[in-house]
Motif scaffolding. Structure first.
Motif, short mmCIF file in Angstrom:
data_model
loop_
_atom_site.label_atom_id
_atom_site.label_comp_id
_atom_site.label_asym_id
_atom_site.label_seq_id
_atom_site.Cartn_x
_atom_site.Cartn_y
_atom_site.Cartn_z
N ASP A 144 73.81 23.75 12.12
CA ASP A 144 73.91 22.77 11.04
C ASP A 144 72.53 22.57 10.44
O ASP A 144 71.64 21.99 11.08
N LYS A 177 76.42 25.92 8.81
CA LYS A 177 76.99 24.73 8.20
C LYS A 177 75.85 24.05 7.43
O LYS A 177 74.86 23.62 8.01
N ILE A 179 74.24 21.18 5.29
CA ILE A 179 74.34 19.75 5.04
C ILE A 179 73.66 19.43 3.71
O ILE A 179 72.46 19.69 3.53
N LYS A 207 78.75 20.63 4.21
CA LYS A 207 78.91 19.38 4.94
C LYS A 207 78.30 18.25 4.13
O LYS A 207 77.26 18.43 3.49
N LYS A 243 83.08 19.94 5.95
CA LYS A 243 82.86 18.99 7.04
C LYS A 243 82.35 17.66 6.48
O LYS A 243 81.19 17.56 6.10
N GLY A 278 82.57 15.34 11.28
CA GLY A 278 81.31 15.06 11.95
C GLY A 278 81.34 13.62 12.42
O GLY A 278 80.83 12.73 11.74
#
Length: 307
Positions: A144, A177, A179, A207, A243, A278
């Motif tokens: 992430d 992933k 963010i 995300k 996410k 999350g």
């Protein structure tokens, strides 16, 4: 794919329309009884059970992993006829990868690690790349990362693309992933453009948040991001996961997010390889709701600890 600046700059989001669309979800999509229990069990399978605290210890991580292996009490699963249920992943800092791997050995539950100067993303670029490489070498199957928000706020889409592409290359076989920290991007148009650029650069998931911003996952932001995913899939045939993270702590909220995904992206995205929550506190409330469904009585929250 190569960066398509024409596509990126053409994106616009009408905030009022997005807010009207998402405001209808809680009242219009309501599931009850057995259907609700089934949706909540599906939600459990898509939770990234997370501990990202300065006082994390191997013992805390082991307890969290035990919860990931058995997220809902065995007697409740037996009553529902469910043989096995685990969370989608366990997410930790780099230093806790080894304890998590040891605790999850043989379960098939992936270990995710936050990286690239989480949560601010302001470490030197070479350091951020080295963090990813170290976590992958340590055994993390998912990474992430956080983007540099300044690239979005200044409209430097080429710099954002190059950054995420470099992160993607550093991940190797691990899933990336990405963010966005949407609470710090200013506008939904920026959220849409950043989502698209990250997908072009190779993100496996996009995300919403680190969970550390003042504003985390909101439904208008979620709608913006999943419609970017839908447009990207329509144009390329490639599926990217989503996410939402931060502030999702009630079972009823999880149901609304699942309804959004079903309506906007379809059933294929209602699986752990394409959708994750999350959240950790969410699991406790879901387990309470499942116990209510089985027994007809609500239990105290302290009876459903994370570890």
């Amino acid at each position: 794919m190569p960066l398509d600046l024409g596509w990126v700059r053409a994106l616009r989001v009408n905030r009022s329309a997005a807010e009207r669309r998402t405001s209808t979800l809680p009242g219009r999509r309501s599931v009850k009884n057995t259907h609700q229990a089934a949706w909540l069990l599906r939600a459990v399978s898509m939770i990234d059970l997370t501990t990202l605290a300065g006082d994390d210890t191997p013992g805390r991580v082991h307890r969290l992993c035990a919860k990931a292996r058995q997220p809902v009490r065995a007697d409740l699963l037996d009553a529902l006829g469910v043989a096995r249920l685990t969370t989608g992943a366990v997410c930790v800092y780099h230093e806790m990868i080894a304890p998590a791997l040891a605790a999850l050995q043989g379960t098939g539950i992936p270990v995710a690690a936050v990286s690239t100067g989480f949560p601010a993303g302001l470490s030197p670029f070479a350091t951020r790349l080295a963090e990813i490489e170290a976590s992958v070498a340590a055994g993390a199957q998912e990474i992430d990362i956080v983007i540099s928000r300044r690239h979005v706020l200044t409209g430097d889409w080429g710099a954002l693309y190059d950054e995420v592409a470099a992160f993607r290359a550093a991940c190797g076989p691990a899933h990336l992933k990405t963010i966005l920290a949407t609470g710090e991007l200013g506008t939904l148009t920026n959220v849409a453009r950043a989502s698209l650029v990250c997908m072009m650069a190779g993100a496996d998931f996009i995300k919403t948040s680190t969970g550390k911003e003042p504003v985390n996952a909101t439904l208008p932001v979620g709608l913006t991001m999943v419609r970017a995913i839908r447009a990207y899939h329509a144009a390329t045939g490639h599926r990217v996961g989503f996410k939402p993270a931060g502030g999702i702590s009630a079972a009823k909220d999880a149901l609304v997010w699942l309804a959004l995904i079903k309506e906007e992206l379809g059933d294929r995205w209602l699986a752990p390889d394409l959708f994750r929550f999350g959240a950790s506190s969410l699991l406790g409330d879901i387990e309470r709701q499942i116990e209510h469904h089985v027994t007809g009585a609500y239990s105290a929250a302290w009876r459903h600890p994370m570890g």
